[in-house]
Every structure is written in C-alpha cells, then in structure tokens.
Design an enzyme around this catalytic site. Structure first.
Site, mmCIF file in Angstrom:
data_model
loop_
_atom_site.group_PDB
_atom_site.id
_atom_site.type_symbol
_atom_site.label_atom_id
_atom_site.label_comp_id
_atom_site.label_asym_id
_atom_site.label_seq_id
_atom_site.Cartn_x
_atom_site.Cartn_y
_atom_site.Cartn_z
ATOM 1 N N HIS A 1 3.805 6.360 -7.155
ATOM 2 C CA HIS A 1 3.014 7.265 -7.725
ATOM 3 C C HIS A 1 3.770 8.493 -7.485
ATOM 4 O O HIS A 1 3.749 9.406 -8.666
ATOM 5 C CB HIS A 1 1.658 7.359 -6.889
ATOM 6 C CG HIS A 1 0.639 8.272 -7.711
ATOM 7 N ND1 HIS A 1 -0.641 8.266 -7.094
ATOM 8 C CD2 HIS A 1 0.455 9.038 -8.583
ATOM 9 C CE1 HIS A 1 -1.348 9.237 -8.085
ATOM 10 N NE2 HIS A 1 -0.541 9.648 -9.055
ATOM 11 N N HIS B 1 1.693 4.340 -2.862
ATOM 12 C CA HIS B 1 1.767 5.914 -2.613
ATOM 13 C C HIS B 1 3.279 6.258 -3.151
ATOM 14 O O HIS B 1 3.388 7.327 -4.114
ATOM 15 C CB HIS B 1 1.717 6.090 -1.069
ATOM 16 C CG HIS B 1 0.551 6.131 -0.586
ATOM 17 N ND1 HIS B 1 -0.557 6.928 -1.316
ATOM 18 C CD2 HIS B 1 -0.037 5.637 0.390
ATOM 19 C CE1 HIS B 1 -1.798 6.673 -0.622
ATOM 20 N NE2 HIS B 1 -1.495 5.824 0.421
ATOM 21 N N HIS C 1 0.777 -1.347 -0.052
ATOM 22 C CA HIS C 1 -0.069 -0.055 -0.065
ATOM 23 C C HIS C 1 0.842 1.170 0.156
ATOM 24 O O HIS C 1 0.741 2.118 -0.726
ATOM 25 C CB HIS C 1 -1.031 -0.115 1.373
ATOM 26 C CG HIS C 1 -1.804 1.190 1.365
ATOM 27 N ND1 HIS C 1 -3.203 1.101 0.915
ATOM 28 C CD2 HIS C 1 -1.566 2.384 1.922
ATOM 29 C CE1 HIS C 1 -3.738 2.368 1.067
ATOM 30 N NE2 HIS C 1 -2.674 3.240 1.637
ATOM 31 N N GLU C 2 1.917 1.450 0.956
ATOM 32 C CA GLU C 2 2.621 2.517 1.018
ATOM 33 C C GLU C 2 3.500 2.686 -0.258
ATOM 34 O O GLU C 2 3.866 3.437 -0.419
ATOM 35 C CB GLU C 2 3.285 2.436 2.435
ATOM 36 C CG GLU C 2 2.591 2.516 3.649
ATOM 37 C CD GLU C 2 1.696 3.675 3.679
ATOM 38 O OE1 GLU C 2 1.941 4.738 3.049
ATOM 39 O OE2 GLU C 2 0.800 3.662 4.453
#
Length: 592
Positions: free
Chosen positions: A390, A387, A383-384
């Site tokens: 991105h 980020h 998940h991190e």
C-alpha cells in the site's frame, strides 16, 4: 541468535537509506538548518506567490529529511535494543522532531489566518496547482480554529490533557502486578503478555484460576481507572466545546472527514447480525462439551493437535501464489521486496518483538518480523506486506503531500492480503485439520476484529455520552455498562460474571478516543474488497489497485468508494456479515 549470525538475506537493508551512520547525523544537522530557514518565513508565508512557493518547497524538503532520519534511527534501534548507540540515535531524532515541531508550530495558524480565496488564487499556478485538495483539507479546520492566543492556551494544556492516558499506560506497563499460579508444581507469574496463552491451557480449573486472579486484580483498581477514563474523556469534551464542534465524537471523526452515521451504522449492523457471534459461542460450548461455558473457555483452540511448520522460504512462495489475483506487477514488486531487503525476518537477541511495516516517502518499505515457522506467522508476513505494498504504490504514484494514507484506510490492504492467503490456503489445504484451523482463524478474526471492537466502540460511546451530559462514571456504573453489552453480544451461551464486567479496565484503546471502530470498518471493507478481487471483474481488481495508489489525494471515504466499497450505508457491512455466517457454517461442519 545474535544478529551478526543471521543470514544477510533475512535482514533488512538499512544501507539503502544511509550507507554509513555518519550520514544520519549530517541529515539531522540539515533538518535543524532547514527548520531555522522555515522560521524566517514567520508572518510572511503568503505575502506573495513567490514567497509562498519557496516556503512550500522548503517545508517539503524539511519534512522529507526529518522522516527519513527518524525511520533510519527507529529501524536501527529495533534491530537490537541493547545497542546504546542506536538508542541514542533514535532519541536524537525524536528530540529533533519535537524541538523543530514546536519552533514551527506557527505555520498552520498563520495559514488559517490567511484568506482562503488568496490561497486558491495562488494554487492556480501550474507548479502548485496539485495541492488544491491538500489546502482544502487544511481549511476545513478554519471554523474550528481559535484566535492565536486561545490556541496557545489550548496547546499549553496539551500535556495536562494527555495525563490520564499517560497515567494509565504507566500503571498498566510499569506498576500493575498480577499474582502467581501453580502449574505442575511450578509458580507462574501472570502477566498481560502471557494471559491469553495461559487461557489456552487444557486444564479448565487452571484456566479458571488464572482468569479470576487476573480480573480480580483489575477490580481492585477499578475506582482509580474509572477516574483516569473520566479525565481523558472530559478533556476531549472540553476541547470539542471550545472548538465549536457539536460533540467530541464529531471532532474525532472530523480528522478523517467521516460522518457520524458510519459509527452508528456499524453498531446497528452488528446488533442485526449478533446471531453470528452467539452461534460461534454455542459452537465453542458444543465443541468443549460443557454446560457452563465461561469466559475462561473462550481462548481454547477449537482445532486440536494442528501444528504445521512453514519455513520462511516456503512462506514466501505461498504468499507470492496467494497474491496472484492482484496481477503480475503486484507480484513482481512483492518478489523484489522479498529479495531486496524489505524484510527483517528472524528473532535475535535484543530485537524488538512483534511485527510492523515502516518506511518513509524517500525509502523503500521495511518490514519487521519475528518469524518462528508457524502458520500464524505466514499470515503476519502477508499482513505486513499488505501495508508495505500500500505504501509502495502510494509513494510511487502520488506527490509527497499525498504520499501517505488515512488511518481509516490503514488496515484494509493488510487485511485484504490476509483474506487472499486464507482463500489460497483453503484451496490448497493439506488436511482436514488444516482446513478446520483456517476456517476457525477467519471466524475468530472476524469475531475479534468486528464484533469485539464494535462492542468496545459501543461501550466507549455510551460512556462518553455520560461524560458529555455531565454525569459521573464511577467504576460500578462502568461495570454495569460493560456487563450489559457482553450479555447482549454473547446471549445465553455464556455466564457474564463479575470478573469480565471489569475487562474495560484492561483495554488501552479506550484512551485512544473513538479509534477502535476503525478496526471493524477496516476488516469489513477488506472482506468486501477481497471478494471483488477473487470473484469479481478485471475492472474491480483494477479499482483495488487504484485504491492502493490513491494515498491522500482524496478523502478516505471517496478513495474507498472508488475501490468498490461504500461505507456510508450498510450494504458492504452486511455483505461481510454474510461471508462470516457462511464461514461459520463451514467451520461447524469441519469440527463437529
């Protein structure tokens, strides 16, 4: 462990920002000097093209140095919150940001007071022509910006307008105290942090006691909290009227250039597919074998005795396999991130809890973890990483002014990564228990992030409409609204009692004003995009990578549309619902 005892390869590399702490202080002084130079532009930012270009270059230099210094101080502060030096360093960065922002607050009003046609003429210059969208976005606010004196008055009431939220946060985090409960002869203090864990206990009577005492505490203060919520919403509605918006919701969504139809579409799709949430509730009731399912039962795990341990090195390889559908370059960059100091992996004494992705335009990404070898931790890693990837692609593709991304898009890449991991782990599951666990993980995430957040969004909108119309919102009215929304969401599968009717009082996001709906739209967008990546064409996968690179070069809806998801209609939302419905069917087969 103490931080000094942790393997270097499991710690992030802050020396990639500043080789030594003294470099931070040098940049802080530089930031202050640059702010002074920028102040000298007051009243003449747009007097001619050369001055305008000089201002833009200086403003960018100032902002980049400020962000870099703040990120460094924040990372060092979070490594070990016991180290006074780094707490002071973070405070210095914060104070510098606040003081320089105040000194430079003249910039935007001065720009908006300038004829936009003149700005567009300046932007024909090759050196700055790429900033056309940047200034288009600024000038959207022109009709909602008042004269300088009025703006100054509104700004002077800023702290007052923030007071209801500040009061709630202090009450919630400092003053609110819950009673204790007995467990195996030991007194356990209920807290906001341990409430969910206590609700997962196998002893149903114990869960019920915790639940009732927890929410009874909130009910005691419901009148006060209704007043703070009224104050917060009233402040937003007053500002919206002053700024000539049709409504406070319109003002809130205007920041990301979003039409209000997105909000309404979300609520409609959730109501049209509420059977998914009700069926999940019925499955829980069937699994637990109870006739009177209560809200003290909704956190009990649906998969018993599953506890796979995954060390970080194994997690890294699982993650790298899971993201292979995104292509060789994506995997290469992610692997370099694992090997070159992006991650701070282990818990250590004094370290901030939780997990996050950080960094600035002029730094590498940084990812804080508190990894403890659970399967949920693996999902946190990817998940991190989503980020950070991105951010990496945005910063390495776009100029500084477009080098970040809208909050409306912020959770999409991270959640998409989670869904790629889910697909990979289901295909490589090591047991029936693991398969059931993974399916429940997805369905529960969908329930929590889409259905629950949409219910929050509907509550928020109903309450705000009352405030907008000048009607009072006493606690009993808020209880009633919240109770009716729960009854609609859960159906007849659960008793909606007086305790859960007061849950609104514990939700801090209600003080973030029309924010929570973006959790739901982001998750649904990620479901659609992950399906395109896993089952679509090369062009669809390339479109997703371009989404990661787009930053703020276009408005968020356009960026998302080019990635393959059009959130201006219900189609993508419904596709996500269909995926959730199929997963729930598979989960039922796995556990019943």
């Amino acid at each position: 462990m103490e931080r000094k005892d942790i393997d270097k390869r499991l710690k992030w590399d802050t020396k990639s920002i500043y080789e030594k702490d003294e470099d931070f202080y040098e940049d802080i002084e530089s930031v202050k000097s640059l702010a002074k130079e920028l102040e000298s532009f007051g009243g003449k930012i747009t007097q001619d093209l050369d001055t305008f270009k000089s201002f833009l270059k200086l403003d960018e230099k100032f902002s980049r140095k400020m962000e870099k210094a703040y990120v460094f101080s924040s990372l060092k502060s979070d490594e070990d919150t016991r180290v006074t030096k780094y707490q002071e360093m973070k405070q210095i960065a914060t104070n510098t940001y606040v003081s320089t922002s105040e000194a430079l607050s003249f910039i935007r009003p001065e720009l908006l007071a300038t004829d936009y046609d003149l700005i567009k003429e300046y932007l024909k210059d090759p050196e700055i022509k790429n900033l056309d969208h940047y200034f288009e976005d600024i000038y959207r606010y022109k009709d909602h910006t008042l004269d300088p004196k009025s703006e100054q008055i509104i700004a002077s009431f800023g702290k007052t307008a923030q007071n209801p939220r500040s009061t709630y946060m202090i009450f919630e985090n400092a003053d609110l105290s819950f009673p204790s409960v007995k467990k195996d002869g030991e007194d356990i203090q209920i807290t906001g942090a341990n409430f969910v864990n206590l609700q997962q206990d196998k002893d149903r009577d114990f869960r019920c006691e915790v639940y009732e005492k927890y929410y009874e505490t909130y009910r005691q203060f419901a009148n006060t909290l209704a007043s703070t919520l009224d104050g917060d919403y009233s402040a937003h509605n007053t500002e919206a009227k002053l700024r000539k918006f049709d409504s406070a919701r319109q003002m809130s969504l205007f920041a990301n250039n979003l039409p209000e139809e997105i909000y309404d579409n979300l609520l409609e799709v959730v109501h049209e597919n509420v059977d998914i949430h009700r069926d999940y509730t019925s499955l829980r009731k069937e699994f637990l074998g109870v006739d009177d399912l209560g809200f003290h039962d909704i956190y009990v795990p649906l998969v018993k005795d599953y506890d796979r341990k995954i060390e970080f090195d194994e997690a890294k390889e699982i993650v790298l396999e899971a993201i292979k559908p995104l292509g060789e370059d994506y995997v290469r960059v992610a692997r370099e991130g694992f090997e070159n100091g992006w991650f701070d992996v282990c818990p250590n004494k004094g370290k901030r809890g939780g997990a996050y992705s950080s960094g600035s335009y002029d730094t590498q990404p940084f990812i804080l973890l508190n990894y403890t070898d659970t399967i949920d931790d693996v999902f946190t890693v990817i998940h991190e990483l989503g980020h950070s990837m991105h951010s990496y692609y945005t910063r390495n593709t776009q100029d500084y002014h477009y080098g970040s991304y809208s909050i409306f898009l912020a959770e999409i890449a991270s959640t998409t990564n989670e869904l790629l991991l889910l697909d990979y782990m289901l295909k490589n599951s090591k047991s029936e228990e693991e398969t059931a666990y993974l399916l429940n993980y997805f369905v529960n995430q969908f329930k929590s992030t889409v259905f629950r957040q949409a219910m929050f969004a509907e509550f928020e909108h109903k309450v705000n409409k009352l405030v907008e119309n000048g009607e009072p919102i006493p606690a009993e009215r808020l209880h009633q609204i919240y109770k009716e929304l729960n009854e609609d969401l859960f159906g007849e599968g659960i008793e909606v009692d007086e305790y859960i009717s007061a849950e609104w009082a514990r939700i801090p996001h209600f003080y973030m004003f029309y924010y929570v709906f973006q959790y739901a739209t982001g998750f649904m967008s990620a479901v659609a995009l992950s399906q395109n990546i896993l089952n679509g064409t090369d062009d669809q996968r390339e479109a997703y990578l371009n989404f990661l690179k787009a930053g703020e070069s276009e408005y968020p809806l356009e960026v998302l549309k080019k990635a393959g998801v059009d959130m201006t209609n219900k189609i993508a939302m419904q596709k996500a619902m269909d995926v959730a419905r199929d997963a729930l069917k598979d989960l039922r087969e796995a556990i019943i």
